[in-house]
Design a protein around this motif. Structure first.
Motif, short mmCIF file in Angstrom:
data_model
loop_
_atom_site.label_atom_id
_atom_site.label_comp_id
_atom_site.label_asym_id
_atom_site.label_seq_id
_atom_site.Cartn_x
_atom_site.Cartn_y
_atom_site.Cartn_z
N TYR A 164 89.37 -14.60 -21.18
CA TYR A 164 88.54 -13.64 -20.43
C TYR A 164 89.41 -12.54 -19.81
CZ TYR A 164 85.78 -11.66 -16.66
OH TYR A 164 85.15 -10.78 -15.81
N ALA A 165 90.50 -12.96 -19.17
CA ALA A 165 91.36 -11.98 -18.50
C ALA A 165 91.93 -10.97 -19.50
CB ALA A 165 92.50 -12.71 -17.78
N HIS A 166 92.37 -11.45 -20.65
CA HIS A 166 92.95 -10.53 -21.64
C HIS A 166 91.90 -9.65 -22.30
CE1 HIS A 166 97.16 -11.71 -21.55
NE2 HIS A 166 96.77 -12.97 -21.41
N ALA A 167 90.65 -10.09 -22.32
CA ALA A 167 89.57 -9.28 -22.89
C ALA A 167 89.07 -8.22 -21.93
CB ALA A 167 88.41 -10.19 -23.32
N ASN A 168 89.26 -8.43 -20.62
CA ASN A 168 88.64 -7.56 -19.63
C ASN A 168 89.62 -6.75 -18.80
OD1 ASN A 168 85.51 -8.18 -19.49
ND2 ASN A 168 86.57 -10.08 -19.98
N TYR A 169 90.91 -7.04 -18.94
CA TYR A 169 91.95 -6.30 -18.22
C TYR A 169 93.02 -5.90 -19.23
CZ TYR A 169 89.78 -8.31 -14.05
OH TYR A 169 88.88 -8.68 -13.07
N THR A 170 93.80 -4.91 -18.89
CA THR A 170 94.88 -4.46 -19.75
C THR A 170 96.15 -5.19 -19.34
OG1 THR A 170 93.83 -2.29 -19.95
CG2 THR A 170 96.12 -2.45 -20.64
N ILE A 171 96.55 -6.16 -20.15
CA ILE A 171 97.67 -7.05 -19.82
C ILE A 171 98.62 -7.11 -21.00
CG2 ILE A 171 98.32 -9.36 -19.06
CD1 ILE A 171 95.35 -9.79 -18.30
N ASN A 172 99.90 -6.98 -20.74
CA ASN A 172 100.90 -7.10 -21.79
C ASN A 172 100.94 -8.54 -22.30
OD1 ASN A 172 103.11 -6.28 -23.46
ND2 ASN A 172 104.50 -7.24 -22.00
N GLY A 173 100.96 -8.70 -23.60
CA GLY A 173 101.01 -10.03 -24.20
C GLY A 173 99.65 -10.69 -24.19
N ASP A 174 99.61 -11.95 -24.60
CA ASP A 174 98.33 -12.66 -24.66
C ASP A 174 98.41 -14.03 -24.01
OD1 ASP A 174 99.95 -13.94 -26.49
OD2 ASP A 174 98.59 -13.70 -28.21
N LYS A 175 99.43 -14.24 -23.17
CA LYS A 175 99.63 -15.55 -22.54
C LYS A 175 99.49 -15.45 -21.03
CE LYS A 175 102.58 -17.32 -26.26
NZ LYS A 175 103.84 -18.03 -26.59
#
Length: 293
Positions: A135-146
């Protein structure tokens, strides 16, 4: 001062316990945090955070959908405990200022429990944390996927369960006063995850030697398990670090050598389980092993 010391067993280890985020944005129910009368999971919302509901659970979020973040950090509370308390221990606002999205979730739909005993079945809380990372990676711009998991006490138990059950979604875990629970034979992962365990020999709530009640392993056995998984050498580098409370005399950290992912153990001198931890000093200690900028 640093020294390299060979060891065969971890007799000096102290610790025990009680590519981008993508462009998809999904609207979530936010509760503004500037109103102290507004609650999140029946608790007042700290300044700098919002309350976000995901899969029926409320979570404190320290971050903004309009920002770009270096990484994702989840802070897991103790038992009894609550989201704002663990967010304060690690100072989620400080971490957000350093460029990390921080989410403090609620264990098992309550403010006091995690499904942290590792066995052959994946726990409900593990499924929830896995979905929350997505959810966090789908809704915020975050480096990486972990994600990095920071757990205190029972939250530390849960951090080790996650390292067993969803290591492919983790950069690493920081466990403060909480070690492995359950059956090591059920933790068969071969995926290396960075580990930094902080604990005090003075902790009587969650003893470093573990306890039968709750099926809590010793810190030594906990670390030995991940030293094997991470392929570490038997040598460690020892470093002096700052005290993590105003009454502590200091900290000594052992960092094992040649690991696929770092494994470190910090001994906190004269620190009770329930303490007024200094978040900035904790950060100095775990920063390198968690590869934080």
């Amino acid at each position: 001062m640093k020294k390299i010391t060979p060891i065969l067993v971890l007799t000096t280890c102290l610790i025990s316990a009680c590519g981008g985020g993508g462009n998809k944005k999904v609207n979530a129910p936010f509760i503004e945090s500037n109103n102290k009368d507004t609650l999140c999971a029946a608790r007042a919302i700290p300044e700098g955070s919002t309350c976000v509901s995901v899969d029926g659970r409320e979570n404190l979020v320290f971050g903004d959908t309009n920002k770009e973040y270096k990484g994702l950090i989840l802070t897991l509370h103790g038992a009894p405990g609550y989201m704002a308390k663990v967010a304060g221990i690690f100072d989620a606002s400080m971490l957000e200022e350093k460029g990390y999205l921080v989410i403090s979730p609620n264990g098992n739909g309550s403010a006091w429990q995690w499904d942290s005993k590792t066995n052959s079945n994946t726990s409900d809380d593990t499924h929830y944390i896995s979905n929350l990372i997505d959810y966090a990676h789908a809704n915020y711009t975050i480096n990486g996927d972990k994600a990095r998991i920071f757990g205190y006490s029972a939250g530390g138990f849960m951090a080790y369960t996650l390292a067993c059950q969803i290591p492919e979604k983790l950069e690493g875990i920081v466990s403060l006063a909480g070690q492995f629970r359950g059956d090591f034979n059920a933790c068969t992962t071969a995926t290396a995850v960075a580990i930094h365990h902080l604990h005090s020999p003075s902790d009587t709530d969650v003893p470093i030697n573990g306890r039968a009640y709750g099926n809590i392993a010793s810190v030594e056995d906990t670390l030995n398990h991940w030293l094997t998984i991470n392929g570490c050498a038997s040598q460690f580098e020892q470093t002096s670090h700052p005290a993590v409370t105003t009454s502590s005399s200091g900290t000594v950290t052992n960092t094992w050598q040649n690991c696929a992912s770092p494994v470190a153990s910090s001994k906190l001198f004269s620190v009770p389980h329930e303490s007024d931890y200094l978040a900035d000093k904790l950060y100095v200690i775990y920063q390198q092993s968690m590869a934080l900028e």
